[in-house]
Every structure is written in structure tokens, then in C-alpha cells.
Design a protein around this motif. Structure first.
Motif, short mmCIF file in Angstrom:
data_model
loop_
_atom_site.label_atom_id
_atom_site.label_comp_id
_atom_site.label_asym_id
_atom_site.label_seq_id
_atom_site.Cartn_x
_atom_site.Cartn_y
_atom_site.Cartn_z
N SER A 66 -43.73 48.26 -26.45
CA SER A 66 -42.47 48.35 -25.68
C SER A 66 -42.11 47.03 -25.02
CB SER A 66 -42.57 49.45 -24.62
OG SER A 66 -43.61 49.15 -23.68
N GLN A 117 -41.73 44.64 -29.26
CA GLN A 117 -40.48 45.11 -29.85
C GLN A 117 -40.06 44.23 -31.01
OE1 GLN A 117 -37.44 45.42 -26.84
NE2 GLN A 117 -38.55 46.94 -25.64
N GLU A 173 -46.95 52.77 -32.89
CA GLU A 173 -46.97 52.28 -31.52
C GLU A 173 -47.96 53.10 -30.70
OE1 GLU A 173 -42.97 52.29 -30.08
OE2 GLU A 173 -42.25 50.97 -31.69
#
Length: 302
Positions: free
Chosen positions: A9, A14, A29
Motif C-alpha cells: 500500500s 503500489q 499483497e
């Protein structure tokens, strides 16, 4: 390839996730928050890229133990899971601050470590643990030491210089000469993919940096170029500015000794080891091209 990314994140996570997906890799993730993250591990992952960590707190308000619990202890726990898994590659994102907060020398992978902050010390202790472990056949460990990472979506330390240029303020520190290394997110993502794709790259420590360093005066020129402005420099003597910074230490001026040092010191990182390992001569983006891309994103986002 199935790839697990922690800290997905964040800014690097990202961008790296998007880049790898565009290259037809599948990205899982993994959040390390909570006590049950081990049960969420992707058993099909062929590589683990560990980005999650506690970033350096420039305001010095964080408790020291938090750095070691997150940057060292959590890394150790994740690496132990990697050793028990079928994954072949483990990337630990450390930092050049794990070995040198300040230096007049060019930082390569052989520099004698001397971290001075809890952030750097916690990163270095994690490195030491990882390097001391015996790797099973077929597994690789990469300790990545990036310098200052930038790119669209992350203003970071470039934001101060951007604001000066944007407001048309002449740069007052032009009498100071220095050189600093930067790392564009595009070059970082490129290097990770190349390492994943080449099974002959040996385990070890690798610095990540753009090919060329830039002086702060160079940065001012490049930022002006990106904003289509003419660079303005105010040639104030170094002695006067150093004395003003000392006054700033006492009465809380925007310019103090610590900020002056950060803006004018040199910090050059060599990327020769990783380029030699990958057999490449230069990275996709030059340092100037990367800075221009980042600055133009500031302009669009403002």
C-alpha cells in the motif's frame, strides 16, 4: 511468476505492483499487521519482496523500540517463513542509511557500516541476521539498499525545492557545492524485474541508485526546466548562511544547522555492482529524466 509483496500500500509497493502486473506477473499483497499474517501467506509465491517497514521519522518523535520491532523482528519472522516455503527469492528492502547517515566517500556495498539512528540501526541488524542464515539450495537472498526514492505520487524531500522554485524564490544556497544520488521509482522497478528474471544473479547486498548524482544547484536547474522557468540563484556567502543557521537553532528560524546540512551535504551511492551483475551499462531513466518526470507530476497534482 507469483510474487508476494509486503508494504504494497506504500508508494514503492503500489508502483512496483502495477509495474509487475503490466509485465504479466501475478502479485499477492500480504499485510503484516496483526498476529495472524502467517496464515495469509500465498503458498504459490515464487518470490517475496519485503517492503513493509517503519520509515525514518525526521521529527524524531517515534520510540526507538518500534523501529526494531518492525524493521528487524518482523523481517526475521517473515524470512523464517520464506525458508519454510517453496519461494525461491527473498528481497529485503533495507536502506543506504543502514550503513551511513553521512559520508564524504562514495557509498558502495563494501563500506564499513556506521548507522547512527534507530532507523538505520534496525535496518542494519535485520541485514546481519539475514546474512548469517544458511540458504537452502535453490533459494536466493537479496538485500536492497536504495537511496532516496522519488516518482509521481511521492513528493518527499524534493517538495521543499519544488516549492522554492514554484514561488520564484532565488536559490540562496548556490555557493555550496555537493553531489547527491537519487533513485527514480521507474529504475527501481526495472532493477527488481531484471533480478527476478535472471536466476544467475547471486545472493547478496545491492545498492540501488540512478546512474548519475546531481548537485543541489543541478536540481534547481532541472526543476526549473520541468516547470519551464528560468533558474534563479542568490549568491550568498557560505559563512553568512552558516551563521544565520546557528541563529535559527536558537530562535526557531526555518533555516537551522540541521536543515542547512541536509540541503548542502553530499551523499553519493554507487550502483555499479547491480549493473555489473545484470550486465547492463545504464538504467532506463537518467537522473535528470527521473527528476523531471517527478516534478511534472507535482505540477499536475497541484
Amino acid at each position: 511468476m507469483h510474487i508476494t509483496i509486503t508494504g504494497a500500500s506504500g508508494f514503492v509497493g503500489q508502483n512496483l505492483s502495477v509495474y509487475l502486473k503490466h509485465k504479466n506477473h501475478s502479485v499477492y499483497e500480504l499485510s503484516l499487521r496483526g498476529n495472524d499474517w502467517q496464515s495469509n501467506l500465498d503458498k504459490n509465491s515464487e518470490a517475496i519482496i519485503h517492503l513493509a517497514g517503519k520509515a525514518h521519522d525526521t521529527e524524531n518523535t517515534s520510540e526507538e523500540k518500534a523501529y526494531f520491532e518492525i524493521n528487524r523482528d518482523l523481517t526475521i519472522a517473515l524470512f523464517q517463513e520464506f525458508l519454510r516455503s517453496e519461494a525461491k527469492d527473498f528481497f529485503y528492502f533495507s536502506s543506504v542509511k543502514a550503513v551511513a547517515d553521512t559520508t564524504d566517500d562514495i557509498i558502495d556495498e563494501n563500506i564499513k557500516p556506521n548507522p547512527l539512528t534507530p532507523y538505520g540501526q534496525s535496518k542494519f541488524e535485520a541485514e546481519q541476521y539475514l546474512l548469517a542464515q544458511k540458504l537452502p539450495d535453490g533459494k536466493r537472498l537479496f538485500i536492497i539498499r536504495p537511496c532516496m526514492i522519488h516518482g509521481p505520487g511521492n513528493k518527499g524531500n524534493l517538495n521543499l525545492l519544488y516549492k522554492v522554485v514554484e514561488k520564484g524564490i532565488p536559490w540562496p544556497l548556490s555557493k555550496f557545492e555537493n553531489q547527491r544520488s537519487f533513485l527514480s521509482i521507474d529504475n527501481l522497478s526495472y532493477l527488481i524485474l531484471e533480478m527476478l528474471n535472471k536466476p544467475t544473479i547471486p545472493s547478496g547486498i545491492y545498492n540501488f541508485a540512478d546512474d548519475d548524482s546531481l548537485s543541489t544547484n543541478d536540481l534547481i536547474r532541472v526543476i526549473n526546466q520541468a516547470l519551464e522557468k528560468k533558474a534563479k540563484f542568490l549568491p550568498i556567502s557560505k559563512g553568512l548562511l552558516e551563521n544565520l543557521a546557528k541563529v535559527g537553532d536558537k530562535i526557531g528560524l526555518p533555516l537551522n544547522s540541521e536543515r542547512l546540512k541536509k540541503l548542502t551535504e553530499s551523499y553519493v551511492v554507487s550502483n555499479q555492482k547491480i549493473k555489473t551483475a545484470l550486465n547492463i551499462k545504464q538504467l532506463p531513466l537518467s537522473a535528470e529524466e527521473g527528476i523531471i518526470k517527478t516534478i511534472k507530476s507535482f505540477k499536475i497534482g497541484s
